[in-house]
Design an enzyme around this catalytic site. Structure first.
Site, PDB file in Angstrom:
ATOM      1  N   GLU A 168      -8.862   6.672 -29.744  1.00  0.00           N
ATOM      2  CA  GLU A 168      -9.020   6.685 -31.195  1.00  0.00           C
ATOM      3  C   GLU A 168      -8.215   7.802 -31.876  1.00  0.00           C
ATOM      4  O   GLU A 168      -8.776   8.680 -32.530  1.00  0.00           O
ATOM      5  CB  GLU A 168     -10.499   6.778 -31.577  1.00  0.00           C
ATOM      6  CG  GLU A 168     -11.296   5.612 -31.045  1.00  0.00           C
ATOM      7  CD  GLU A 168     -12.713   5.528 -31.605  1.00  0.00           C
ATOM      8  OE1 GLU A 168     -13.084   6.385 -32.430  1.00  0.00           O
ATOM      9  OE2 GLU A 168     -13.435   4.594 -31.226  1.00  0.00           O
ATOM     10  N   GLU A 350     -14.485   0.019 -26.318  1.00  0.00           N
ATOM     11  CA  GLU A 350     -15.729   0.556 -26.863  1.00  0.00           C
ATOM     12  C   GLU A 350     -16.305  -0.438 -27.840  1.00  0.00           C
ATOM     13  O   GLU A 350     -15.592  -0.968 -28.700  1.00  0.00           O
ATOM     14  CB  GLU A 350     -15.523   1.870 -27.629  1.00  0.00           C
ATOM     15  CG  GLU A 350     -15.376   3.080 -26.777  1.00  0.00           C
ATOM     16  CD  GLU A 350     -15.380   4.385 -27.591  1.00  0.00           C
ATOM     17  OE1 GLU A 350     -16.019   4.432 -28.671  1.00  0.00           O
ATOM     18  OE2 GLU A 350     -14.732   5.337 -27.141  1.00  0.00           O
TER      19      GLU A 350
HETATM   20  C1  FCB Z   1     -16.239   6.392 -31.065  1.00  0.00           C
HETATM   21  C2  FCB Z   1     -15.876   7.486 -30.081  1.00  0.00           C
HETATM   22  C3  FCB Z   1     -16.901   7.699 -29.017  1.00  0.00           C
HETATM   23  C4  FCB Z   1     -18.303   7.587 -29.549  1.00  0.00           C
HETATM   24  C5  FCB Z   1     -18.477   6.315 -30.340  1.00  0.00           C
HETATM   25  C6  FCB Z   1     -19.867   6.106 -30.880  1.00  0.00           C
HETATM   26  O1  FCB Z   1     -15.577   6.604 -32.258  1.00  0.00           O
HETATM   27  O2  FCB Z   1     -14.657   7.183 -29.447  1.00  0.00           O
HETATM   28  O3  FCB Z   1     -16.655   8.943 -28.405  1.00  0.00           O
HETATM   29  O4  FCB Z   1     -18.640   8.713 -30.266  1.00  0.00           O
HETATM   30  O5  FCB Z   1     -17.571   6.309 -31.403  1.00  0.00           O
END
Ligand code: FCB
Length: 444
Positions: A168, A350
């Site tokens: 990210e 994620e």
């Molecule tokens: C993302 C992050 C991760 C975690 C999730 C909930 O933005 O990459 O580390 O905090 O959110």
């Protein structure tokens, strides 16, 4: 409910974590400090004064965590390396004890049939670099990041095939340098733009180094968080704000890295930062794209320095503990769009939700809300695939409850519950749900 047969046989199931959020062992094995150690030690920065000093103690308990991955039949585990664990000051002589930890983890994963997916950077910049003025706002960080990539490639490249540069990049540059709510706590539009450009250049330099230092067949990628930027109200002003938010949050890091060109809005903001041949230096062909996604975002024209303001989801929208809008159709849309725009195999690296569910009297953690969320979001993956999106895997956020940055330990994102007092791990209902999809006996 989705079922295993909705996905191809070779669909990759797994989980993700990040070094600072789970490792602990913050002063062990010669580890140097990171900007998150400093930030969480500053009063008022993190909820309840929580820190990652111990976190899930994964540094010592990694074998137990890997056993849980194996029991779930997970094929892949994405983790990040703590830069200051392997180079205490961010540069110079590698710290053997730190490299040994990632060696042990890698071997444990492979022994248990789980592929290690290594992410170079999940937000824990070595504090020494920041203090020396060599953080992301300084272009001189670019070769240092490439050198760090080279150290890991040499040590782990014989066993790790799948690599990502940044987790990210769009989020940590904005949160840490633009909005100042994450480490290192800088709140400055110019610093944000500097950080974005230097992170992009660092990506290009690291990919070149990895290609040179890794055996052929290595799979290299990056992991942006892409989320539809929607106007908060149906007005021309908010639509314009949403276009700016889309440029800032989705395009500024993804387009140059994946297409070799800044989009017109970001290019205008960057101005003279973009030197001749920078875009060529940023772009390097990749093998895969990791996509993180949680919810759509809403932009208002109620201007601030960035030309858009982040707003809450519309009245009455279903929200998680983080206040994020539960909208699986936005996930489907972004998967389709991303596949069409960037034309790389996509792995969801994620997705998930926060709750605060604790074990019941019998010790069972029944996180029914998460099961429902995951099921609906996986339904969106099925729909996106049916519409032609090349989505090849799903790694849930997160394997374990962990340190949720400025929110501390309150929001629980894990499919495995962690009791922070005893560090006991308890698989939740959502763990059994995903294990079932991954082909483990459902009693896992
Ligand atoms: C993302 C992050 C991760 C975690 C999730 C909930 O933005 O990459 O580390 O905090 O959110």
């Amino acid at each position: 409910m989705v079922s295993r047969s909705d996905f191809p046989e070779d669909f990759v199931w797994g989980a993700s974590t990040a070094s600072y959020q789970i490792e602990g062992g913050y002063q062990e094995g010669g580890r140097g400090l990171s900007i998150w150690d400093a930030f969480s030690a500053e009063p008022g920065r993190v909820k309840n004064g929580d820190t990652g000093n111990v976190a899930c103690d994964h540094y010592h308990r990694y074998a137990e965590d890997v056993a849980l991955m194996k029991a779930a039949n997970f094929r892949a585990y994405r983790f990040s390396v703590s830069w200051s664990r392997v180079l205490a000051e961010g540069r110079g002589t590698p710290n053997e004890a730190g490299l040994d930890f990632y060696d042990r983890l890698t071997d444990e994963l492979l022994k248990n049939g789980v592929e290690p997916w290594l992410c170079l950077y999940h937000w824990d910049l070595p504090l020494a670099l920041h203090k020396a003025g060599l953080g992301w706002t300084n272009r001189e960080i670019v070769p240092l990041f490439a050198d760090y990539a080279g150290v890991l490639a040499k040590r782990l490249g014989d066993r790790i095939r799948t690599w990502a540069t940044f987790n990210e990049p769009n989020m940590f540059t904005m949160l840490g340098y633009g909005a100042g709510v994450h480490a290192p706590g800088i709140r400055d539009r110019e610093a944000w733009l500097d950080a974005v450009h230097h992170v992009n250049l660092s990506h290009g330099a690291a990919i070149r180094r990895l290609r040179a230092d890794l055996p052929s067949g290595a799979k290299l990628g990056t992991v942006p968080n892409l989320q539809p930027a929607l106007p908060a109200t149906d007005t021309d002003e908010d639509r314009e704000a949403a276009r700016k938010m889309d440029a800032a949050m989705n395009r500024a890091t993804a387009d140059p890295v994946l297409l070799g060109k800044y989009d017109p809005i970001t290019r205008d903001w960057m101005g003279a930062r973009i030197r001749p041949s920078d875009e060529e230096a940023i772009y390097a062909p990749l093998d895969w794209l990791g996509l993180n996604h949680y919810s759509p975002t809403y932009a208002s024209a109620r201007a601030n320095a960035f030309g858009f303001r982040n707003m809450d989801p519309p009245e009455g929208a279903e929200k998680t503990l983080m206040g994020w809008h539960v909208a699986p159709s936005a996930f489907r849309d972004i998967l389709i769009e991303t596949s069409q725009r960037y034309r790389l195999p996509i792995y969801v690296t994620e997705n998930g939700m926060a709750d605060s569910v604790e074990p019941d009297a019998k010790g069972v953690v029944n996180d029914a809300g998460r099961v429902s969320y995951l099921d609906r979001y996986l339904g969106a993956v099925v729909e996106a695939r049916a519409a032609g999106a090349d989505v090849r895997g799903y790694l849930v956020w997160s394997m374990l409850d962990n340190f949720e940055w400025a929110m501390g330990y309150g929001p629980r994102f894990g499919i495995v519950h962690v009791d922070y007092a005893t560090l006991k791990r308890t698989p939740k209902a959502s763990y059994r749900y995903l294990a079932g999809l991954a082909g483990a006996p459902v009693s896992a």
